[in-house]
Design an enzyme around this catalytic site. Structure first.
Site, PDB file in Angstrom:
ATOM      1  N   GLY B 132      -2.813  29.190  39.420  1.00  0.00           N
ATOM      2  CA  GLY B 132      -2.133  28.232  40.296  1.00  0.00           C
ATOM      3  C   GLY B 132      -1.881  26.911  39.594  1.00  0.00           C
ATOM      4  N   TYR B 133      -0.838  26.870  38.806  1.00  0.00           N
ATOM      5  CA  TYR B 133      -0.479  25.651  38.096  1.00  0.00           C
ATOM      6  C   TYR B 133       0.786  25.030  38.714  1.00  0.00           C
ATOM      7  CZ  TYR B 133      -3.561  26.059  33.907  1.00  0.00           C
ATOM      8  OH  TYR B 133      -4.606  26.096  33.018  1.00  0.00           O
ATOM      9  N   GLU B 254      -2.487  30.879  26.670  1.00  0.00           N
ATOM     10  CA  GLU B 254      -1.379  31.552  27.342  1.00  0.00           C
ATOM     11  C   GLU B 254      -0.180  31.635  26.387  1.00  0.00           C
ATOM     12  OE1 GLU B 254      -0.157  29.642  30.955  1.00  0.00           O
ATOM     13  OE2 GLU B 254       1.330  31.186  31.402  1.00  0.00           O
TER      14      GLU B 254
HETATM   15  C1  LIG Z   1       7.938  35.120  35.173  1.00  0.00           C
HETATM   16  C2  LIG Z   1       7.258  33.827  35.404  1.00  0.00           C
HETATM   17  C3  LIG Z   1       5.918  33.823  35.706  1.00  0.00           C
HETATM   18  C4  LIG Z   1       5.262  32.638  35.972  1.00  0.00           C
HETATM   19  N1  LIG Z   1       3.947  32.690  36.302  1.00  0.00           N
HETATM   20  C5  LIG Z   1       3.323  31.549  36.669  1.00  0.00           C
HETATM   21  C6  LIG Z   1       1.991  31.589  37.147  1.00  0.00           C
HETATM   22  O1  LIG Z   1       1.372  32.651  37.206  1.00  0.00           O
HETATM   23  N2  LIG Z   1       1.406  30.466  37.511  1.00  0.00           N
HETATM   24  C7  LIG Z   1       2.046  29.263  37.436  1.00  0.00           C
HETATM   25  O2  LIG Z   1       1.441  28.259  37.771  1.00  0.00           O
HETATM   26  N3  LIG Z   1       3.324  29.175  37.005  1.00  0.00           N
HETATM   27  C8  LIG Z   1       3.976  30.297  36.616  1.00  0.00           C
HETATM   28  N4  LIG Z   1       5.279  30.226  36.205  1.00  0.00           N
HETATM   29  C9  LIG Z   1       5.972  28.939  36.244  1.00  0.00           C
HETATM   30  C10 LIG Z   1       6.340  28.342  34.883  1.00  0.00           C
HETATM   31  O3  LIG Z   1       5.223  27.844  34.240  1.00  0.00           O
HETATM   32  C11 LIG Z   1       7.400  27.265  35.136  1.00  0.00           C
HETATM   33  O4  LIG Z   1       8.567  27.916  35.585  1.00  0.00           O
HETATM   34  C12 LIG Z   1       7.711  26.472  33.900  1.00  0.00           C
HETATM   35  O5  LIG Z   1       6.640  25.646  33.552  1.00  0.00           O
HETATM   36  C13 LIG Z   1       8.992  25.623  34.039  1.00  0.00           C
HETATM   37  O6  LIG Z   1       8.984  24.839  35.175  1.00  0.00           O
HETATM   38  P1  LIG Z   1      10.238  24.830  36.176  1.00  0.00           P
HETATM   39  O7  LIG Z   1      10.524  26.248  36.512  1.00  0.00           O
HETATM   40  O8  LIG Z   1       9.933  23.906  37.256  1.00  0.00           O
HETATM   41  O9  LIG Z   1      11.447  24.304  35.317  1.00  0.00           O
HETATM   42  P2  LIG Z   1      11.846  22.771  35.068  1.00  0.00           P
HETATM   43  O10 LIG Z   1      10.661  22.047  34.541  1.00  0.00           O
HETATM   44  O11 LIG Z   1      12.518  22.217  36.250  1.00  0.00           O
HETATM   45  O12 LIG Z   1      12.888  22.944  33.882  1.00  0.00           O
HETATM   46  C14 LIG Z   1      14.304  23.134  34.046  1.00  0.00           C
HETATM   47  C15 LIG Z   1      14.969  22.999  32.699  1.00  0.00           C
HETATM   48  O13 LIG Z   1      14.788  21.661  32.215  1.00  0.00           O
HETATM   49  C16 LIG Z   1      14.224  21.666  30.940  1.00  0.00           C
HETATM   50  N5  LIG Z   1      13.337  20.530  30.762  1.00  0.00           N
HETATM   51  C17 LIG Z   1      12.375  20.092  31.604  1.00  0.00           C
HETATM   52  N6  LIG Z   1      11.730  19.043  31.082  1.00  0.00           N
HETATM   53  C18 LIG Z   1      12.293  18.809  29.855  1.00  0.00           C
HETATM   54  C19 LIG Z   1      12.059  17.863  28.824  1.00  0.00           C
HETATM   55  N7  LIG Z   1      11.080  16.952  28.897  1.00  0.00           N
HETATM   56  N8  LIG Z   1      12.822  17.932  27.727  1.00  0.00           N
HETATM   57  C20 LIG Z   1      13.813  18.869  27.619  1.00  0.00           C
HETATM   58  N9  LIG Z   1      14.075  19.781  28.553  1.00  0.00           N
HETATM   59  C21 LIG Z   1      13.311  19.752  29.668  1.00  0.00           C
HETATM   60  C22 LIG Z   1      13.451  22.970  30.884  1.00  0.00           C
HETATM   61  O14 LIG Z   1      13.215  23.367  29.552  1.00  0.00           O
HETATM   62  C23 LIG Z   1      14.354  23.911  31.631  1.00  0.00           C
HETATM   63  O15 LIG Z   1      15.344  24.379  30.768  1.00  0.00           O
HETATM   64  C24 LIG Z   1       5.959  31.406  35.928  1.00  0.00           C
HETATM   65  C25 LIG Z   1       7.322  31.407  35.596  1.00  0.00           C
HETATM   66  C26 LIG Z   1       7.967  32.592  35.353  1.00  0.00           C
HETATM   67  C27 LIG Z   1       9.424  32.542  35.031  1.00  0.00           C
END
Ligand SMILES: Cc1cc2nc3c(=O)[nH]c(=O)nc-3n(C[C@H](O)[C@H](O)[C@H](O)COP(=O)(O)OP(=O)(O)OC[C@H]3O[C@@H](n4cnc5c(N)ncnc54)[C@H](O)[C@@H]3O)c2cc1C
Lengths: 378, 392
Positions: B132-133, B254
């Site tokens: 849960g992150y 991870e």
């Molecule tokens: C299949 C899958 C399984 C997952 N499993 C888990 C899980 O078990 N538990 C959990 O907690 N999370 C999980 N996640 C979540 C995952 O960690 C997040 O999706 C990820 O950290 C990105 O966050 P976001 O989706 O909010 O994208 P955002 O942070 O909104 O990013 C959108 C876009 O903006 C870009 N961006 C954002 N910030 C910057 C920056 N500073 N510089 C340049 N570009 C940037 C990103 O690279 C991306 O292209 C999972 C995701 C997927 C797809």
């Protein structure tokens, strides 16, 4: 073998780095370039290579060398690349030594001492067309008396006109495109019927076009077996290719480090340009590519040193990957320097030129990717 | 024979005897591998038996100490076990976030009692964990997370929601980042462990482009998390309010795990499987050749990374680079697989396409460069921490 350097290798790395930096940095390269030196390298520096023990690095210990392997040769070559130090090391001490290891006692005794002492330079006369296609060797070697008569043309013989001896690939049987029927010959520089046309290359190295016009050699000049030159040539090329790849890791790293330093200094829009994310991401990507190149080169060297059959596949991958990564490094490097990158005064352009030549030497990245495909069965 | 050679031959013999034939066929997808948990449904007797014999030997987690249910193997022995298993094509007996993520974090930050309590359950596959992150407003900028845990004496009361929680609907417990101090962004998060059957925890699966729904929205409404599960077994791992350190350490693991996917399947050449197509597609063949070059380079690189890690010479932020390279490569791999497959690979449900496995796997890989930190974030970290580029 572990994918990290052991203590001895780390020491060698330190001393090679120190040596190239103090004795043969890019200012040394410029000096010889600007002199329009006919050799393209300094004989004095080559002697210093000998004093360091580098020249005999691959020569067996009981024949006066250090008896080390491709990993060690690569360590020296990386520093050569990083500093653009001009020398015959790759052709003479790596590729030619590898060839001579397959030669008889007489020939070894004839050439090893001079290589070790830094007096002898050996050239490789393999390529016959603008692209590296060793199997296409057409140069003929016909039986004549108790020896052979060589007829044909060679090109891209780096330091050919400065060489005391040339290793010439010629066809004793079969036809163009076949790997069997090739034979390697040691041809001394003043052989009658051989003429040279040395040309300066983009990276200021001097390479010769060579005409062999019925050059007579004795049977003793054969390196390895008649008609089975391919097996020795494979060793020469594997050594030369991993060597060139290691040198490109050096060239790419040198260019990359310079560029990263520049990103941390140059200011625009009130910021150091290294703060711009667009550049940071390209820098990080480049770093990753160079790291991959470094790893696959080390793997290939390990396999060659172990006599592992995967050596050839990994050598092809290493030459291809190092070529692509080094090329990316010099292109990104030049672009990130802006206008100053286009000036002769700045070193980044020198790295770009060196990369182009090394990419072409022993086959480019596309040639080697194609070999990877073929070896993988498609 | 050296000790390691003896270990190798004994391991081989033991695997020969104990790994059921059915477990030596390649897994077709996640479902073919056991993920354990209270509600585990074994696909076959062989799968159950394989988990049991491996857990008994501690080989579900070969390099964990034996007192926590591990095999107590040295790095070299663990590597030998992996290699021998790969040679015999043995499937992994157990996959889980407990093994890959929580376990290493507990080994590093847990108290002795926490380790003794939680680790053996993971090793035996009894408890399945989820992570849960991420939250709706906190993805890449994870530290802005807002799920809040209020101190209520003997327990915390947790409110908020998580998103993209992989397998939350199948998990028994969650390791969760919970804000416990609103004043301090970095030092106001705690790393909490709690049971998903607690009152107030609900999950809602999200359908993915691959057609699967392996992750969920997860809601916490007045969830009571006990401060302690017994003597020395706090529900918080590491120091209270210092969960960010644990979270980051875990992310390192991870990323390492996800980056391993670039090496995919251990086959030396992707191209070798598609000779017929390439004979008439020279440009595709060329792409494949360049991919195989990268494949060999990445394989060598992973080996160097492991060797440097072992010898302690690697950069601490290096797993970020590995994740970037490995996941981008894996995406390229599946693009090529689709191109090689042509219209056959488009089939979504047919028997011939094994239920659309190529297309579904291809779509799944698109998440590789998002989950566990996006490629862009990886490049940020590499550039700042390894290349030491300026700027905040
Ligand atoms: C299949 C899958 C399984 C997952 N499993 C888990 C899980 O078990 N538990 C959990 O907690 N999370 C999980 N996640 C979540 C995952 O960690 C997040 O999706 C990820 O950290 C990105 O966050 P976001 O989706 O909010 O994208 P955002 O942070 O909104 O990013 C959108 C876009 O903006 C870009 N961006 C954002 N910030 C910057 C920056 N500073 N510089 C340049 N570009 C940037 C990103 O690279 C991306 O292209 C999972 C995701 C997927 C797809």
């Amino acid at each position: 073998m572990a994918m990290i350097l052991n203590d001895d290798q780390s020491m060698l790395k330190d001393s090679a780095r120190e040596f190239m930096k103090s004795e043969a940095p890019t200012t040394h390269f410029r000096e010889f370039r600007d002199k329009e030196c006919k050799d393209g390298f300094s004989h004095g520096l080559w002697k210093q290579f000998a004093e360091m023990g580098f020249t005999g690095i691959l020569i067996p210990e009981d024949e006066g060398g250090l008896g080390l392997g491709h990993v060690e040769a690569g360590i020296v070559l990386e520093e050569v690349g990083r500093n653009l130090s001009p020398s015959p090391f790759l052709t003479t001490s790596v590729a030619a030594v590898e060839a001579l290891k397959s030669a008889g006692k007489n020939m070894r005794e004839r050439w090893f001492p001079g290589i070790i002492s830094g007096e002898t330079v050996i050239g490789l006369a393999i390529d016959e067309s603008a692209k590296h296609r060793p199997a296409n060797t057409a140069c003929k070697a016909e039986r004549s008396g108790n020896g052979f008569k060589l007829t044909g043309a060679k090109q891209f013989v780096v330091q050919g006109a400065s060489s005391d001896m040339l290793i010439v690939a010629a066809r004793t049987a079969g036809s163009e495109g076949e790997t069997s029927g090739l034979t390697l010959f040691a041809v001394e520089k003043d052989a009658a019927g051989m003429s040279m046309d040395p040309v300066r290359l983009v990276d200021s190295a001097v390479a010769a076009h060579i005409d062999l016009n019925g050059v007579e050699v004795t049977a003793d000049a054969v390196i390895g077996e008649v008609d089975d030159g391919w097996s020795v040539l494979t060793k020469i090329l594997d050594a030369g290719r991993t060597g060139a790849a290691a040198e490109m890791v050096g060239v790419g790293s040198g260019a990359m480090d310079m560029t990263f330093d520049y990103l941390k200094q140059r200011k625009q829009f009130g910021k150091v340009i290294g703060e711009f994310q667009a550049l940071q991401h390209r820098a990080a990507h480049l770093y990753g590519e160079m790291e991959m190149a470094r790893s696959v080169v080390l793997k290939a060297q390990n396999f060659l040193d172990d006599g592992d059959e995967r050596g050839e596949l990994y050598t092809a991958a290493a030459k291809a990957k190092a070529g692509l990564a080094c090329n990316l490094s010099v292109r990104e490097g030049l672009q990130m320097h802006g206008g100053i990158g286009m000036t002769d005064e700045y070193d980044i352009g020198l790295y770009m030129k060196r990369d182009r030549a090394l990419n072409e030497f022993f086959g480019d990245a596309y040639f080697h990717a194609d070999r990877v495909a073929t070896m993988n069965g498609y | 024979m050296t000790d390691l050679e003896t270990f190798r031959s004994e391991t081989r013999a033991w695997l020969e005897e104990n790994c059921p034939a059915e477990m030596r066929k390649p897994a077709r997808g996640d479902d073919d591998i056991c993920w354990g948990g209270r509600n585990v449904v074994f696909q076959s007797d062989a799968q159950k038996q394989w988990l049991e014999v491996m857990a008994e030997r501690g080989w579900t987690v070969p390099d964990w100490p034996t007192e926590y249910g591990g095999g107590g193997l040295s790095r070299q022995e663990a590597k030998i076990l992996r290699t021998e298993m790969a040679k015999m094509k043995c499937r992994s007996p157990l996959n889980s976030f407990g093994i890959w993520m929580l376990g290493p974090a507990l080994l590093k930050f847990g108290t002795e009692e926490q380790k003794k309590h939680f680790l053996p359950q993971i090793a035996r596959g009894e408890i399945r964990w989820c992570q849960g992150y991420s939250e709706p407003g906190s993805g890449s900028d994870l530290v802005s997370l807002q799920t809040f845990g209020e101190d209520k004496g003997d327990h915390y009361e947790v409110n908020g929601s998580k998103i993209w929680t992989s397998y939350a609907d199948k998990a028994d417990w969650i390791f969760c980042l919970v804000r416990t101090n609103k004043e301090d962004k970095y030092q106001g998060i705690s790393f909490m462990l709690y049971d998903m059957t607690n009152e107030g925890v609900t999950t809602k699966p999200i359908l993915l482009i691959s057609g699967a729904s392996p992750f969920c929205e997860t809601f916490f409404d007045d969830v009571k998390v006990p401060k302690s599960y017994g003597e020395g077994i706090s529900s918080v791992v590491g120091e209270f309010n210092r969960g960010w350190d644990v979270a980051k350490y875990l992310l390192g693991h991870e990323r390492e795990m996800i980056s391993g996917m670039g090496g995919d399947g251990g086959t030396a050449s992707l191209g070798a499987g598609f000779k017929d197509v390439m004979a008439s597609e020279p440009v595709l063949r060329a792409q494949m050749a360049l991919f195989d070059v990268d494949g060999l380079a990445f394989r060598s690189h992973s080996e160097r990374f492991m060797d440097e890690w072992k010898s302690g010479t690697g950069h601490p932020a290096y797993s970020n680079l590995m994740k970037y390279i490995g996941t981008e490569l894996n995406k390229s791999r599946h693009e090529l697989v689709m191109a090689m497959g042509g219209s056959d690979a488009l089939e979504w449900e047919s028997e011939a396409s094994k239920g659309g496995s190529k297309a579904r796997n291809w779509l799944r890989t698109k998440a590789n460069s998002i989950e566990g930190g996006t490629s862009e974030v990886m490049l940020n970290v590499v550039s700042k921490r390894i290349l030491e580029m300026p700027g905040g």
